[in-house]
Write a protein that holds these residues in place. Structure first.
Motif, PDB file in Angstrom:
ATOM      1  N   GLN A 161       0.831  -1.202   0.000  1.00 45.86           N
ATOM      2  CA  GLN A 161       0.000   0.000   0.000  1.00 45.86           C
ATOM      3  C   GLN A 161       0.869   1.257   0.000  1.00 45.86           C
ATOM      4  O   GLN A 161       0.582   2.220  -0.712  1.00 45.86           O
ATOM      5  CB  GLN A 161      -0.956   0.011   1.184  1.00 45.86           C
ATOM      6  CG  GLN A 161      -1.985   1.122   1.070  1.00 45.86           C
ATOM      7  CD  GLN A 161      -3.079   1.013   2.104  1.00 45.86           C
ATOM      8  OE1 GLN A 161      -2.825   0.635   3.229  1.00 45.86           O
ATOM      9  NE2 GLN A 161      -4.289   1.338   1.716  1.00 45.86           N
ATOM     10  N   SER A 215       1.064   4.309  -2.764  1.00 48.35           N
ATOM     11  CA  SER A 215       0.865   5.688  -2.328  1.00 48.35           C
ATOM     12  C   SER A 215       2.064   6.552  -2.689  1.00 48.35           C
ATOM     13  O   SER A 215       1.905   7.684  -3.166  1.00 48.35           O
ATOM     14  CB  SER A 215       0.643   5.746  -0.813  1.00 48.35           C
ATOM     15  OG  SER A 215      -0.542   5.075  -0.477  1.00 48.35           O
ATOM     16  N   LEU A 251      -0.282   6.637  -6.760  1.00 49.85           N
ATOM     17  CA  LEU A 251      -1.407   5.845  -7.249  1.00 49.85           C
ATOM     18  C   LEU A 251      -2.371   5.559  -6.099  1.00 49.85           C
ATOM     19  O   LEU A 251      -1.964   5.473  -4.940  1.00 49.85           O
ATOM     20  CB  LEU A 251      -0.905   4.532  -7.851  1.00 49.85           C
ATOM     21  CG  LEU A 251       0.052   4.680  -9.028  1.00 49.85           C
ATOM     22  CD1 LEU A 251       0.663   3.339  -9.378  1.00 49.85           C
ATOM     23  CD2 LEU A 251      -0.665   5.268 -10.231  1.00 49.85           C
ATOM     24  N   ASP A 252      -3.629   5.392  -6.434  1.00 49.04           N
ATOM     25  CA  ASP A 252      -4.654   5.102  -5.429  1.00 49.04           C
ATOM     26  C   ASP A 252      -4.562   3.635  -5.014  1.00 49.04           C
ATOM     27  O   ASP A 252      -4.796   2.740  -5.835  1.00 49.04           O
ATOM     28  CB  ASP A 252      -6.042   5.406  -6.003  1.00 49.04           C
ATOM     29  CG  ASP A 252      -7.164   5.117  -5.027  1.00 49.04           C
ATOM     30  OD1 ASP A 252      -6.882   4.958  -3.821  1.00 49.04           O
ATOM     31  OD2 ASP A 252      -8.337   5.074  -5.467  1.00 49.04           O
ATOM     32  N   LYS A 259      -6.539   1.951  -3.319  1.00 45.96           N
ATOM     33  CA  LYS A 259      -7.856   1.311  -3.271  1.00 45.96           C
ATOM     34  C   LYS A 259      -8.338   0.893  -4.666  1.00 45.96           C
ATOM     35  O   LYS A 259      -9.320   0.167  -4.782  1.00 45.96           O
ATOM     36  CB  LYS A 259      -8.894   2.263  -2.652  1.00 45.96           C
ATOM     37  CG  LYS A 259      -8.555   2.701  -1.243  1.00 45.96           C
ATOM     38  CD  LYS A 259      -8.623   1.548  -0.277  1.00 45.96           C
ATOM     39  CE  LYS A 259      -8.362   2.034   1.140  1.00 45.96           C
ATOM     40  NZ  LYS A 259      -8.112   0.964   2.060  1.00 45.96           N
ATOM     41  N   ASP A 260      -7.644   1.339  -5.710  1.00 40.47           N
ATOM     42  CA  ASP A 260      -8.029   1.003  -7.081  1.00 40.47           C
ATOM     43  C   ASP A 260      -7.569  -0.423  -7.403  1.00 40.47           C
ATOM     44  O   ASP A 260      -6.372  -0.734  -7.324  1.00 40.47           O
ATOM     45  CB  ASP A 260      -7.409   2.006  -8.055  1.00 40.47           C
ATOM     46  CG  ASP A 260      -7.781   1.736  -9.505  1.00 40.47           C
ATOM     47  OD1 ASP A 260      -8.781   1.027  -9.752  1.00 40.47           O
ATOM     48  OD2 ASP A 260      -7.075   2.236 -10.402  1.00 40.47           O
ATOM     49  N   ALA A 261      -8.509  -1.270  -7.767  1.00 40.39           N
ATOM     50  CA  ALA A 261      -8.189  -2.680  -8.038  1.00 40.39           C
ATOM     51  C   ALA A 261      -7.193  -2.829  -9.184  1.00 40.39           C
ATOM     52  O   ALA A 261      -6.358  -3.737  -9.171  1.00 40.39           O
ATOM     53  CB  ALA A 261      -9.467  -3.456  -8.346  1.00 40.39           C
ATOM     54  N   GLY A 262      -7.251  -1.957 -10.164  1.00 44.45           N
ATOM     55  CA  GLY A 262      -6.307  -2.016 -11.286  1.00 44.45           C
ATOM     56  C   GLY A 262      -4.874  -1.766 -10.842  1.00 44.45           C
ATOM     57  O   GLY A 262      -3.940  -2.423 -11.314  1.00 44.45           O
ATOM     58  N   ASN A 263      -4.695  -0.810  -9.935  1.00 44.99           N
ATOM     59  CA  ASN A 263      -3.351  -0.531  -9.420  1.00 44.99           C
ATOM     60  C   ASN A 263      -2.821  -1.715  -8.610  1.00 44.99           C
ATOM     61  O   ASN A 263      -1.648  -2.067  -8.715  1.00 44.99           O
ATOM     62  CB  ASN A 263      -3.368   0.728  -8.544  1.00 44.99           C
ATOM     63  CG  ASN A 263      -3.636   1.986  -9.340  1.00 44.99           C
ATOM     64  OD1 ASN A 263      -3.426   2.030 -10.550  1.00 44.99           O
ATOM     65  ND2 ASN A 263      -4.118   3.010  -8.666  1.00 44.99           N
TER      66      ASN A 263
END
Length: 193
Positions: free
Chosen positions: A74, A78, A82-83, A85-89
Motif C-alpha cells: 500500500q 501511495s 497511485l490510489d 484502493k483502485d483494483a487495477g493498481n
C-alpha cells in the motif's frame, strides 16, 4: 532438455488441497493487513499456489504470500502517487512483483539474501510484528488508536486503556489464551510441524 509434467499422485492432490485451503484465510488476512479488499487476497494467494504446483514438482517449494509484501504494497502505491484502493493498481503491482520474482528466480539471484545480516532480519521481523499488532488493536479492543505512525498509535492505545470495549477485549484475551494454552502445556505447538 524438455521438462514433462507427470501425472499427479494422490499425495500431490492432498498437498495441493491443503495449500489451497490454507491460502484462503492467509490471503484474506494479508490483504486486510495491507489495507486492501480481502477478495484481492484470495486471488493473490490462490493463483501463485496453482502456478507453482503446475510448474514445480518438489516438496521443497512453497508458493505463498509474505507479510513483507503485504505490509509494503500500500505504501509503494501511495508513494508512486497511485490510489491503493483502485483494483487495477493493485493488480498491476501484483503482476510486476511476480515478474520481478520470476526474473530473480530464473537468474538465480536468491543468493543475495545471504548478504542480509541477522540484525537486519531481526529488525525487519520486529517491524512486521509491530505492524500486524497495531493493525488489529481496534478490532481487539474496540478503541481506534490515533497517531501518524504505528509507535504513536501503540502509545495512544495503551494510554486510553479505559476506553477499550469490555466484550471485544474479553474475546481477544480468550482467543489468545486458547491459542497459547496447548503450546504451554507441550502437547501442541504452532511452530512444530
Amino acid at each position: 532438455m524438455r521438462r514433462k509434467l507427470g501425472r499427479p499422485r494422490i499425495a500431490d492432490v492432498r498437498s495441493g488441497a491443503v495449500t489451497g485451503l490454507f491460502s484462503i484465510p492467509e490471503g484474506m488476512a494479508y490483504a486486510a493487513i495491507a489495507g486492501f479488499n480481502p477478495v484481492a487476497g484470495l486471488y493473490a494467494g490462490v493463483v501463485p499456489a496453482i502456478v507453482g504446483s503446475l510448474t514445480s514438482r518438489t516438496v521443497l517449494m512453497v508458493t505463498t504470500l509474505t507479510s513483507a509484501i503485504a505490509l509494503t504494497s500500500q505504501s509503494v502505491l501511495s508513494d508512486a502517487g497511485l490510489d491503493p484502493k483502485d483494483a487495477g493498481n493493485v493488480a498491476t503491482l501484483t503482476l510486476l512483483v511476480g515478474v520481478v520474482m520470476l526474473a530473480m528466480g530464473v537468474l538465480r539471484l536468491g543468493v543475495v539474501l545471504s548478504f542480509v545480516s541477522n540484525a537486519v532480519m531481526t529488525g525487519f521481523s520486529t517491524g512486521i510484528a509491530l505492524q500486524i499488532i497495531t493493525g488489529v488493536l481496534e478490532d481487539a479492543t474496540g478503541y481506534e488508536p490515533h497517531g501518524h505512525n504505528k509507535l504513536y498509535q501503540l502509545g495512544d492505545w495503551l494510554v486510553h486503556a479505559g476506553e477499550w470495549k469490555g466484550a471485544a477485549t474479553a474475546v481477544a484475551l480468550v482467543t489468545v489464551a486458547v491459542w497459547g494454552s496447548p503450546a504451554r502445556s507441550g502437547s501442541w505447538s504452532p511452530w512444530r510441524f
